[in-house]
Design an enzyme around this catalytic site. Structure first.
Site, PDB file in Angstrom:
ATOM      1  N   HIS A  58       0.836  -1.201   0.000  1.00  0.00           N
ATOM      2  CA  HIS A  58       0.000   0.000   0.000  1.00  0.00           C
ATOM      3  C   HIS A  58       0.869   1.248   0.000  1.00  0.00           C
ATOM      4  O   HIS A  58       1.776   1.371   0.809  1.00  0.00           O
ATOM      5  CB  HIS A  58      -0.900   0.025   1.241  1.00  0.00           C
ATOM      6  CG  HIS A  58      -2.062  -0.913   1.147  1.00  0.00           C
ATOM      7  ND1 HIS A  58      -3.129  -0.878   2.004  1.00  0.00           N
ATOM      8  CD2 HIS A  58      -2.322  -1.913   0.270  1.00  0.00           C
ATOM      9  CE1 HIS A  58      -4.001  -1.811   1.663  1.00  0.00           C
ATOM     10  NE2 HIS A  58      -3.534  -2.456   0.629  1.00  0.00           N
ATOM     11  N   TYR A 185      -8.987   5.365   7.830  1.00  0.00           N
ATOM     12  CA  TYR A 185      -9.103   5.757   9.238  1.00  0.00           C
ATOM     13  C   TYR A 185     -10.163   6.856   9.310  1.00  0.00           C
ATOM     14  O   TYR A 185      -9.991   7.915   8.697  1.00  0.00           O
ATOM     15  CB  TYR A 185      -7.776   6.331   9.746  1.00  0.00           C
ATOM     16  CG  TYR A 185      -6.687   5.303   9.980  1.00  0.00           C
ATOM     17  CD1 TYR A 185      -5.914   4.823   8.938  1.00  0.00           C
ATOM     18  CD2 TYR A 185      -6.423   4.833  11.272  1.00  0.00           C
ATOM     19  CE1 TYR A 185      -4.910   3.892   9.159  1.00  0.00           C
ATOM     20  CE2 TYR A 185      -5.414   3.905  11.505  1.00  0.00           C
ATOM     21  CZ  TYR A 185      -4.665   3.440  10.444  1.00  0.00           C
ATOM     22  OH  TYR A 185      -3.665   2.525  10.674  1.00  0.00           O
TER      23      TYR A 185
HETATM   24  C1  DHB Z   1      -4.760  -2.778  11.484  1.00  0.00           C
HETATM   25  C2  DHB Z   1      -4.608  -2.493  12.818  1.00  0.00           C
HETATM   26  C3  DHB Z   1      -4.285  -1.229  13.197  1.00  0.00           C
HETATM   27  O1  DHB Z   1      -4.126  -0.944  14.481  1.00  0.00           O
HETATM   28  C4  DHB Z   1      -4.121  -0.221  12.280  1.00  0.00           C
HETATM   29  O2  DHB Z   1      -3.812   1.016  12.702  1.00  0.00           O
HETATM   30  C5  DHB Z   1      -4.254  -0.506  10.959  1.00  0.00           C
HETATM   31  C6  DHB Z   1      -4.589  -1.785  10.556  1.00  0.00           C
HETATM   32  C7  DHB Z   1      -5.108  -4.153  11.059  1.00  0.00           C
HETATM   33  O3  DHB Z   1      -5.282  -5.009  11.926  1.00  0.00           O
HETATM   34  O4  DHB Z   1      -5.236  -4.390   9.855  1.00  0.00           O
END
Ligand code: DHB
Length: 380
Positions: A58, A185
């Site tokens: 990514h 997010y």
């Molecule tokens: C995942 C977990 C996280 O804490 C994060 O910030 C991004 C992805 C995950 O489990 O995919």
């Protein structure tokens, strides 16, 4: 497992004591985001082949708020990227490598206590009802937050620093293609939401919830409904649901123990520190400790430097606190705290607007997310 693997490559013997079965640790759902440096370490140490084939690279993430998405382009801002590859897959690859070269892993070996860490360390463990002991030069306490190693350091030598968060994450794995190519997010008045993934067929999603929340109160429909509400955009973002095959609630906290070394006993990863999960740093920070310990042991065994591990705590903690800071910042920016009113809500929105429109602020996020540089590049 990573430490044992790197040591093996350097001709340094180790024994791995694993309290669970192989099957359990190969299937346990944990983290999934590898910093560029973590992925490179696995690749350079010869266990990155499947990661390169099956992992998803990514080049950015989306921050979503106020009903719209804003991309942070890691590749453009830092030249680096992240790899989505589940921790249990890394574990499978490391176990296969270790068994392949015939080095010892004791499964279902429950560590009971450590002794004589000032001179000739020993670990007593129980395997299938029988007590055994390993004698060694050094103990690497990679035994997690609840392990026996940290408590083996005299309490008057240990400083504990902690931060509790007034919320938790409800996490699910669902058999449905991810709703977006990159992680999302989301900050919403009702709380944080995160869309992540494990593969082109499996989505990993999280919702901020109360720390004492009972998972029984969250039937699948309610989870999807809440995710849709929080992740909605003015453009009509569509989140498809699918069968949920794993559901759990993770409390959030920050924790740091200092020092990370006592005589010949060393703490690595969660045994020494916990970061809140926002930003996916836990696994990566553990690997950073592994780098420091590996280098120190290589200095001792191969370069004849008796004090090769003398600065272990200082070297690890420099990164630990930077990562604590980043994880705490991401958490504060994206979550709703208790008793937040309109003023706080507007501060969240202003911060997110700033982070997604200022190149300086986006770069600060990006360079932390892909992984801060190490003071000494390369593997060993
Ligand atoms: C995942 C977990 C996280 O804490 C994060 O910030 C991004 C992805 C995950 O489990 O995919």
């Amino acid at each position: 497992m990573t430490l044992a693997h790197l040591l093996h490559l350097q001709g340094i013997e180790s024994v791995v004591l694993e309290s669970h079965t192989r099957e359990y640790i190969e299937n346990r759902v944990r983290a999934g985001v590898l910093e560029q440096g973590t992925a490179e370490l696995l690749r350079e140490s010869g266990v990155g082949e499947r990661m390169d084939r099956e992992g998803l690279q990514h080049n950015g993430i989306e921050l979503r708020f106020g009903g719209a998405g804003h991309r942070i382009d890691f590749k453009e801002l830092t030249g680096e990227s992240i790899t989505i590859y589940a921790q249990q897959e890394v574990i499978k690859d490391l176990i296969a490598a270790r068994l392949g070269y015939g080095a010892p892993i004791c499964f279902e070996a429950e560590a009971l206590r450590v002794a004589d860490v000032h001179a000739q360390p020993r670990i007593f463990y129980r395997q299938r009802g029988v007590e055994h002991v390993v004698a060694c030069d050094f103990i690497a306490g990679c035994d997690g937050f609840h392990g026996i190693c940290r408590p083996a350091i005299p309490a008057d030598r240990l400083q504990i620093q902690e931060r509790q968060y007034p919320f938790a994450w409800l996490g699910i794995l669902a058999r449905v293609p991810p709703a977006s190519d990159e992680l999302i997010y989301t900050y919403h008045e009702r709380g944080f939401a995160l869309m992540s993934m494990r593969s082109p067929e499996v989505s990993r999603l999280y919702l901020q919830c109360a720390p004492e929340e009972d998972i029984q109160n969250w039937p699948d429909d309610r989870i999807w409904e809440e995710l849709r509400t929080r992740m909605a955009t003015r453009e009509g973002f569509a989140l498809n649901d699918g069968p949920i095959f794993q559901k759990s609630i993770t409390p959030m906290r920050g924790f740091a123990a200092e020092p990370m070394q006592y005589e010949r006993l060393f703490l690595l990863g969660d045994a020494a520190h916990i970061v809140p999960p926002t930003g996916a740093k836990g696994l990566n920070l553990a690997i950073a400790d592994v780098r420091v310990m590996t280098r120190g042991l290589v200095d001792i065994y191969k370069n004849g430097k008796r004090d090769g591990l003398a600065n272990y705590t200082e070297r690890c903690l420099k990164r630990v606190w930077k990562v604590q800071r980043f994880s705490a910042w991401m958490t504060a920016m994206l979550h709703r705290f208790e008793n937040e009113g309109a003023f706080s809500h507007n501060i969240h929105l202003a911060e997110l607007d700033y982070v997604t429109t200022s190149r300086a602020a986006s770069t600060a996020l990006a360079e932390n997310y892909v992984g801060l540089p190490f003071d000494t590049p390369g593997l060993f």
